[in-house]
Each structure stands twice: as structure tokens, then as C-alpha cells.
Write an enzyme that holds these catalytic residues in place. Structure first.
Site, short mmCIF file in Angstrom:
data_model
loop_
_atom_site.label_atom_id
_atom_site.label_comp_id
_atom_site.label_asym_id
_atom_site.label_seq_id
_atom_site.Cartn_x
_atom_site.Cartn_y
_atom_site.Cartn_z
N HIS A 83 0.72 -1.32 0.17
CA HIS A 83 -0.10 0.27 0.33
C HIS A 83 0.73 1.32 -0.04
O HIS A 83 0.84 2.28 0.43
CB HIS A 83 -1.38 0.02 1.17
CG HIS A 83 -2.33 -1.48 1.00
ND1 HIS A 83 -3.31 -0.61 1.15
CD2 HIS A 83 -1.82 -1.82 1.56
CE1 HIS A 83 -3.74 -2.20 1.13
NE2 HIS A 83 -2.98 -2.70 0.78
N ASN B 293 -9.97 -2.27 2.45
CA ASN B 293 -9.68 -2.28 1.59
C ASN B 293 -11.19 -2.15 0.20
O ASN B 293 -12.72 -2.41 1.29
CB ASN B 293 -8.84 -4.29 0.60
CG ASN B 293 -7.24 -4.22 1.13
OD1 ASN B 293 -7.08 -3.09 1.50
ND2 ASN B 293 -7.32 -5.32 1.08
N TYR C 268 0.70 -4.24 12.18
CA TYR C 268 0.92 -2.83 11.92
C TYR C 268 1.87 -1.72 12.38
O TYR C 268 2.72 -1.14 12.11
CB TYR C 268 -0.50 -2.27 11.42
CG TYR C 268 -0.78 -2.81 10.59
CD1 TYR C 268 -1.31 -4.37 10.26
CD2 TYR C 268 -0.83 -2.29 8.73
CE1 TYR C 268 -2.39 -4.91 8.83
CE2 TYR C 268 -2.21 -2.76 8.63
CZ TYR C 268 -2.12 -4.25 7.97
OH TYR C 268 -2.97 -4.26 7.48
FE1 HDE Z 1 -2.22 -5.07 5.62
N1 HDE Z 1 -0.51 -3.99 5.70
N2 HDE Z 1 -1.56 -6.27 6.01
N3 HDE Z 1 -4.46 -5.72 4.99
N4 HDE Z 1 -2.68 -3.28 4.96
C1 HDE Z 1 -0.04 -2.41 5.82
O1 HDE Z 1 0.87 -1.37 7.24
C2 HDE Z 1 -0.49 -6.54 6.42
C3 HDE Z 1 -4.28 -6.60 4.98
C4 HDE Z 1 -4.23 -3.26 4.58
O2 HDE Z 1 -3.71 3.48 4.17
C5 HDE Z 1 1.02 -2.20 6.26
O3 HDE Z 1 1.27 0.60 8.08
C6 HDE Z 1 0.04 -8.25 7.91
C7 HDE Z 1 -6.01 -7.19 4.90
C8 HDE Z 1 -3.85 -1.33 3.97
O4 HDE Z 1 -1.46 3.34 5.69
C9 HDE Z 1 1.55 -3.60 7.35
C10 HDE Z 1 -1.72 -8.54 6.44
C11 HDE Z 1 -6.01 -6.20 4.74
C12 HDE Z 1 -2.34 -0.88 4.54
C13 HDE Z 1 0.76 -4.35 6.85
C14 HDE Z 1 -1.67 -8.04 5.77
C15 HDE Z 1 -4.95 -5.16 4.38
C16 HDE Z 1 -1.77 -2.21 5.09
C17 HDE Z 1 2.53 -1.20 5.47
C18 HDE Z 1 -2.08 -9.74 6.30
C19 HDE Z 1 -7.45 -5.21 4.34
C20 HDE Z 1 -2.51 0.34 3.98
C21 HDE Z 1 2.12 -0.61 5.54
C22 HDE Z 1 -1.76 -10.75 8.37
C23 HDE Z 1 -8.63 -6.00 6.28
C24 HDE Z 1 -3.32 1.40 5.17
C25 HDE Z 1 1.26 -0.06 7.56
C26 HDE Z 1 -2.87 2.77 4.57
C27 HDE Z 1 -0.78 -1.43 5.08
C28 HDE Z 1 0.58 -6.36 7.34
C29 HDE Z 1 -3.50 -7.94 5.45
C30 HDE Z 1 -5.64 -3.55 3.92
C31 HDE Z 1 3.05 -4.19 6.52
C32 HDE Z 1 1.07 -9.07 7.93
C33 HDE Z 1 -6.43 -8.28 5.28
C34 HDE Z 1 -6.01 -0.37 3.92
O5 HDE Z 1 1.66 -3.52 8.54
#
Ligand code: HDE
Length: 697
Positions: A80, A153, A367
Site C-alpha cells: 500500500h 480494502n 502494523y
Molecule cells: Fe495490511 N499492511 N496486512 N491488509 N494494509 C499494511 O502497514 C498486513 C491486510 C491494508 O493507508 C502495512 O502501515 C499483514 C488485509 C491497508 O497506510 C503492514 C496482513 C487488509 C494498508 C500490513 C495484512 C489490509 C495496509 C504496510 C496479513 C484489508 C495501508 C504499511 C495478516 C482488511 C494503510 C502499514 C495505509 C498496510 C500488514 C492483510 C489492508 C505491513 C501482515 C486483510 C489498507 O503492516
């Protein structure tokens, strides 16, 4: 010799550059200083040993400026990375008091400040806005009981069931490890290799390959919390909850060919669209809804509510709409706000709680952890964009890099009795009003297992595909053909095809046909898929009423046209809620029939029709003759046609329509005074035209 001392004309007039030694207080307020407040006398020239001599190490003004610049970037988000954001408010319209004690969900009419960030997933921070991808939809609510971050999402399900697979998924979709490409594209070997080997991803793949993967605007996407959460009421009774956002402007997508061309014409298409809409007072808005399910109801569902690859069809559990989100202010500074905002799914006010969804459980760690490397300190919560604004935040955590607060008092531990001695004792825990966890009964052995109830990987993928209109099904099949055609390893394609047979035989055949490959035997499904009832709510086409609101119409004009004809179209479009852009061969505009000059909003070569929702050709005969020699003009019309858009035209435009291969249908509208037909056509696309202009799988 010329005086090179003050190179910039503006700075020449500022006190300090003009050689004045004493300054007024007002001038001092405006003056440029170093980071430490020392006034700067010259921002054009470094300090040198002689006019043409070497720069001196003692020039701390130069060193500070360059050094700050050298460290301007922070690591981009792992996923993202590319995002755009805005401020706004959330307003509750209906109380959920029965289910939750969270004030944000019980105080009807209260407005809560929010910051929302939308993003693509796979590309880097500088990648384009329109690849086929999932869009992040993250909202930080600054509630009275601490920040609530709903980090969702635009697709309600996820690729994987367990957080332990997330690094693999992301490595597979992002640029390949050895070659460093492709940037922001899922159409490559490693992504589809992973997908073929992970059947649980099939449902989300259907969504990503649908037109939801190529949205027209960030203002026109739905949003979902994806994971299942809990609501807790005052009696600590829990229900499961799924969160939803519904765009007021409706759900709209682009055509794939269009998305590809937009990437070149305006890589910032979505960012610009969001920014300009808000700047012009056209505030994007979403309805907020919840699906609430009791534990007993969850047990009766034909899938596991803890499995993030599954959705709860709205037809099974209707969405209650209980609030609205309005984005009404652009960030003042992209870096300070959009880049530094840190969303944490662990940010929840009392009354909202997590579920045992093993994907969510991993997110609860990830996060916070990622912010430490991105923002570099445990004190990232003190950055203005991340601070709890709705309430105080105070505890005994101390120090750390970049501590910007100055805590007072002697006690930085708890319990302490200093308050009894006339000193500040510090904040205390609040057993009644503090964060509560649901009293889930835990019983079982430690295992590394996937629950049996997670084993059905295909029923909902099938439901999604079969719920689509024929044109949307064709788009899904065509998108998969496109992506698999970029896959260079044939067995990878075959594995995906073998999985698709479990989704829908017709889909598998179409994709195989589009690839000109033989269908392999079906892969073994862990459990046989079932036929669920189709869910019309999963469609895009026909789900929301057609509208020109938030859409843009380009009027292509040439010298010698009648200004009133342009006005008529503009008024008609604006009355229907659309915006108008005048496009002319040259940016200086055109000379109208009566001799008046009309300035243009865009130059034809730089403003292709892919950037607009419909076009009107208000051209003169002589103007058309010139346009016929310009491929930009022919492409302008032809692209609008093949992207299924409405085209309004005056009779003089006919030769251009002919050259662009436009054939008549109801969306090709002769512009007539007083008729609103063009605005009506412009509010939708003519899907029926597609067969004529594109080979679909
Ligand atoms: Fe994320 N995700 N994610 N994700 N995600 C990040 O956090 C992660 C997942 C989502 O505008 C990171 O700050 C793991 C689902 C958005 O700043 C990180 C898993 C959904 C954003 C991270 C998921 C999301 C992130 C990277 C699986 C929908 C952007 C930078 C367990 C519900 C937020 C950060 C923004 C961002 C990890 C799965 C949505 C790496 C480990 C499911 C919208 O922490």
C-alpha cells in the site's frame, strides 16, 4: 560585474538580503532561518573561499540544508505504498447501542474527525494510480475514546487465510526478486505461480480480475473491513460484525484498455481526481454499514466467519446503514499527513474488539511493528496526524527517540502514592470505561493447523462469478486471459486453469479458449464446492443508479464554432451534476464564430478521452478538416467509442466520427438544442457495444 548575491528576485526584496541590518518585528517573522532559528542572509550562494574558489566546510547553512534534504525520505510502506488521503468527518445516523458501548457507534448526530487514505497494494510510492489491483480503504476516526483505525480494502475478502502466508503473497505479487519488475502489476509469473498453488486465493482472485480491480475513481469504490470483528455492549455481550462503506457516487470502473492508457496520460489520475473534487467543494461521501451476526447465527453459516476468504452475502445478512463519511479537506502537506499516517488495526475504542480470524490476529502485530521501521520511533503516535485528537492520551511510557512532549512531575511509574503528597500522581486505569476484551473461552491444545471449516476454497468464488452479469463475467474471463498470457511458464497457467474448473466449467473453458490451450483435468478440491445462491449485490453493473455526478465530460472545440452550442452542452452536463472540460487543439483556446476567444482547460494531445467519462464534439467544418490530420483527435474519438462512452456531436463532426470508425448506437448522440439525451447517455456506458469493438473471452 553583475551582483550575483541575490539570485532570486523575490528574496531580493526581503529584509536581510537587501543589506538592511536592523529589521522590523514583522520582517523577522517572515525571514528564512536555519532549523535552529539563525536568520539566513543568502539562500542563493554557498560560502566560498573567493568568488570562484572552493566551498568552505564552515558553511553550516549549506550543510544543514543539504543534509536535511538527503534524509527527506522515509521507507515507503511494504504494501500500500502508493496512496492518497483526505480529512473529513464521520456522522452516526443510527445508534448501535444494543450491540456496542463505543461512543462513535452510539452517539447519533455526533461528528467525529477522520483521516482516510486510499491506496494500491503492489506498486511503489511513485507507481501509477490505475493498475489492476486491490485498493486500500483505511480510515482513522479520532474518537472521544481514542483512535479507531478501520483498515480495509475495496474487496471484502482476502487472498489468504492465515497471516503466516502474507509475506509470501506480497513477495509473489511485487516485482520479482531477481529482475526488479514488474512494478504494480499482478500479470507475471510469480504472482500466478503462488495463486495456482494456493487455492484459498481463488475467491479474491475473481474479485481482483473483475472490474473492481480497475476503478474509475477512489470516490467510486466500495470499502470493507474484510476481517470479522466483534462489538461488545455494556454487559460485555458480543456479536460478530463486518464493516462496509458504500460510495454515494456509485461504483464505477474503467475498461482495461482505458486503465492502461490512463497510466500514461495521467499517472496521478486517482490522486488528482480526489484532490480536485475536494478542492472544488464536491465532497466524496460514503454510507457506513454493518452486518451483525450472533455466535449462533455464525455457526449456522455454510462457511467459517473467521475465514477472511469468505464474505457474508447481503441477501443472507442485510447491511444496516448507520452512518456516513464525508471527506471535505485536502491534506495541507502530503508527507506530514498522507505519508506519515500510521494505521493500526489494534486501534479500537472500548466496545469494538477483534475476532480469532487468523489473518486479523497477524495484522494485530504487523502494523505497529512496521511503523517502527517506517517512522523510526515508538513515539510515532505523537506526530500530529497520528495523535488521538478526540481525547487526551497519557500514560507512564517515557522517553524514546523523538520524544516531542515534555512530561512533568516526578512519577513515571504506577502505582505511586505521590498524589497523597501534593504532587502529580499521573493517570490511572479505568476498569469500567477502559478497553475490554471479549471473555472468549479458550480451550484446546497448541496446534499449527488450519481448521476443517476453512477447507472450502471454491464455493464463494463460484458464487461471485455466477452472480455477475454476462458482461462482467466476460470481463473476468478476459482479465484472467490477459494476466495468464503474461505468464511465461506454461505449467503455471495450467495449474490456474485446473483450479478454475472447480469454480465454473464455463469460466475455465473461456479462459482456456482465450489462451488457446487445452483444458487440463480439474485440480482436487479439498472439499467439493457447493452451489450457493447468487448474490446480485456483488455486481457492479446495475447496482447503483446511473449518474453524471462526479463524472467529467470533455467538449472538444475548434476555431469557428458557435459559442452557444458549447454553452448548451456545458449547461446540460452541469445540470446533471457533471463537470465540463474544454479541450482544444491548443491550450490558448479557440476563436469562436463571433470573434470571441474561448480558453481551453486542456490541450488535445495532452488530454486524451480516457481521462473523461463522455465526450462531445462541438467543432466547425474547417476545424474538423484540421482534426482529421491529427491522430490525437482521431484517437480521442476512437478511444471514447471503444471504451463504450457516450459521444455527442454536431453535424460538422461527422467526418471525424467516420475516420474514427464510430458506428451509430443509442450512446452516439446528435446534439440538439433543448435535448438532454446526451447527458442521459453520458451517465452510463454502452456495454452492448463491447462485442463490436473487442474480443472478449
Ligand atoms: Fe495490511 N499492511 N496486512 N491488509 N494494509 C499494511 O502497514 C498486513 C491486510 C491494508 O493507508 C502495512 O502501515 C499483514 C488485509 C491497508 O497506510 C503492514 C496482513 C487488509 C494498508 C500490513 C495484512 C489490509 C495496509 C504496510 C496479513 C484489508 C495501508 C504499511 C495478516 C482488511 C494503510 C502499514 C495505509 C498496510 C500488514 C492483510 C489492508 C505491513 C501482515 C486483510 C489498507 O503492516
Amino acid at each position: 560585474m553583475a551582483d550575483l548575491k541575490t539570485g532570486g528576485s523575490d528574496t531580493a526584496s526581503l529584509p536581510g538580503n537587501g543589506g538592511e541590518l536592523r529589521q522590523t518585528a514583522a520582517a523577522a517573522e517572515k525571514r528564512l532561518t536555519t532549523n535552529h532559528g539563525v536568520p539566513v542572509s543568502d539562500n542563493q550562494n554557498s560560502l566560498k573561499g573567493g568568488e570562484r574558489g572552493p566551498t568552505l566546510l564552515e558553511d553550516f547553512v549549506l550543510r544543514e540544508k543539504i543534509q536535511h534534504f538527503d534524509h527527506e525520505r522515509i521507507p515507503e510502506r511494504i504494501v500500500h505504498a502508493r496512496g492518497s488521503a483526505a480529512h473529513g468527518f464521520f456522522e452516526l445516523t443510527q445508534s448501535l447501542e444494543e450491540f456496542t458501548s463505543a461512543r462513535i457507534l452510539t452517539e447519533v448526530g455526533a461528528k467525529t474527525e477522520v483521516f482516510a487514505r486510499f491506496s494500491t497494494v503492489a506498486g511503489g510510492a511513485g507507481s501509477v494510480d490505475t493498475p489492476r489491483d486491490v485498493r486500500g480503504f483505511a480510515v482513522k476516526f479520532y474518537t472521544k475514546e481514542g483512535n479507531w483505525d478501520l483498515v480495509g480494502n475495496d474487496i471484502p475478502v482476502f487472498f489468504i487465510q492465515d497471516a503466516i502466508k502474507f509475506p509470501d503473497l506480497i513477495h509473489a505479487v511485487k516485482m520479482e526478486a531477481d529482475r526488479g519488475y514488474p512494478q504494480a502489476a499482478s500479470a507475471h509469473d510469480t504472482f500466478w505461480d503462488f495463486i495456482g498453488l494456493m487455492p484459498e486465493s481463488t475467491h479474491m482472485v475473481m474479485w481482483a480480475m473483475s472490474d473492481r480491480g480497475i476503478p474509475r475513481s477512489l470516490r467510486m469504490i466500495e470499502g470493507f473491513g474484510v476481517n470479522t470483528f466483534r462489538l461488545l455492549n455494556d454487559r460485555n455481550e458480543a456479536v460478530f460484525v463486518k464493516f462496509h462503506w458504500r460510495p454515494k457516487l456509485g461504483l464505477q470502473s474503467t475498461c482495461w484498455d482505458e486503465a492502461v492508457k490512463i497510466a500514461g496520460a495521467d499517472p496521478d489520475y486517482h490522486r488528482r481526481d480526489l484532490y480536485e473534487a475536494i478542492a472544488s467543494g464536491d465532497f466524496p461521501e460514503w454510507e457506513f454499514g454493518v452486518q451483525i451476526v450472533t455466535a449462533e447465527e455464525a455457526d449456522a453459516l455454510p462457511f467459517d466467519i473467521l475465514d477472511a476468504t469468505k464474505l457474508i452475502p447481503e441477501e443472507m445478512v442485510p447491511i444496516r446503514f448507520v452512518g456516513r463519511l464525508v471527506l471535505n479537506r485536502n491534506p495541507d502537506n502530503f508527507f506530514a499527513e498522507t505519508e506519515q499516517v500510521a494505521f493500526l488495526p489494534t486501534n479500537m475504542p472500548p466496545g469494538i474488539d477483534v475476532s480469532e480470524d487468523p489473518l486479523l490476529q497477524g495484522r494485530l502485530f504487523s502494523y505497529q511493528d512496521t511503523q517502527l521501521s517506517r517512522l523510526g520511533t515508538v513515539n510515532f503516535h505523537q506526530l500530529p496526524i497520528n495523535q488521538a485528537k478526540g481525547c487526551p492520551f497519557q500514560n507512564f511510557q517515557r522517553d524514546g527517540k523523538m520524544q516531542t512532549q515534555v512530561p512533568t512531575g516526578r512519577a513515571n511509574y504506577e502505582p505511586n502514592s505521590l498524589a497523597n503528597f501534593g504532587e502529580a500522581g499521573g493517570p490511572r486505569e479505568d476498569p469500567a470505561g477502559g478497553f475490554r476484551s471479549y471473555g472468549l473461552n479458550l480451550d484446546g491444545s497448541k496446534v499449527r493447523l488450519r481448521a476443517e471449516s476453512f477447507a472450502d476454497h471454491y464455493s464463494q468464488a463460484r458464487m461471485f462469478y455466477r452472480s455477475q452479469t454476462p458482461i462482467e463475467q466476460a470481463h473476468i474471463a478476459t482479465a484472467i486471459v490477459f494476466e495468464l498470457s503474461k505468464v511465461t511458464i506454461p505449467p503455471v497457467r495450467l495449474r490456474v486453469l485446473a483450479n478454475l474448473r472447480n469454480v465454473d466449467e464455463d469460466l475455465a473453458k473461456r479462459v482456456a479458449g482465450g489462451l488457446n490451450m487445452d483444458l487440463p483435468p480439474s485440480s482436487d478440491a479439498a472439499v467439493p464446492p457447493i452451489d450457493m445462491e447468487p448474490s446480485p449485490a456483488l455486481r457492479i453493473v446495475g447496482k447503483y443508479p446511473p449518474s453524471l455526478e462526479g463524472r467529467a465530460v470533455a467538449i472538444l472545440v475548434t476555431d469557428g464554432v458557435d459559442g452557444t452550442a458549447i454553452d448548451d452542452v456545458a449547461k446540460m452536463v452541469e445540470a446533471a451534476g457533471g463537470t465540463v472540460k474544454i479541450i482544444a487543439p491548443k491550450i490558448g483556446g479557440v476563436m469562436l464564430e463571433g470573434g470571441n476567444k474561448l480558453p481551453a482547460d486542456g490541450q488535445l494531445a495532452g488530454s486524451p478521452s480516457v481521462l473523461f467519462d463522455a465526450i462531445a464534439l462541438v467543432v466547425s467544418e474547417s476545424g474538423t478538416a484540421e482534426l482529421l490530420k491529427d491522430s490525437a483527435a482521431v484517437d480521442f474519438v476512437q478511444d471514447a467509442f471503444v471504451h463504450l462512452k457516450a459521444i455527442g456531436f454536431v453535424p460538422a463532426a461527422q467526418p471525424l466520427l467516420d475516420k474514427a470508425g464510430v458506428t451509430p448506437d443509442e450512446w452516439i448522440v446528435a446534439l440538439k438544442k433543448g435535448s438532454k439525451e446526451f447527458a442521459k447517455a453520458a451517465a452510463t456506458r454502452n456495454w452492448e457495444r463491447e462485442d463490436q469493438v473487442r474480443t472478449l473471452a
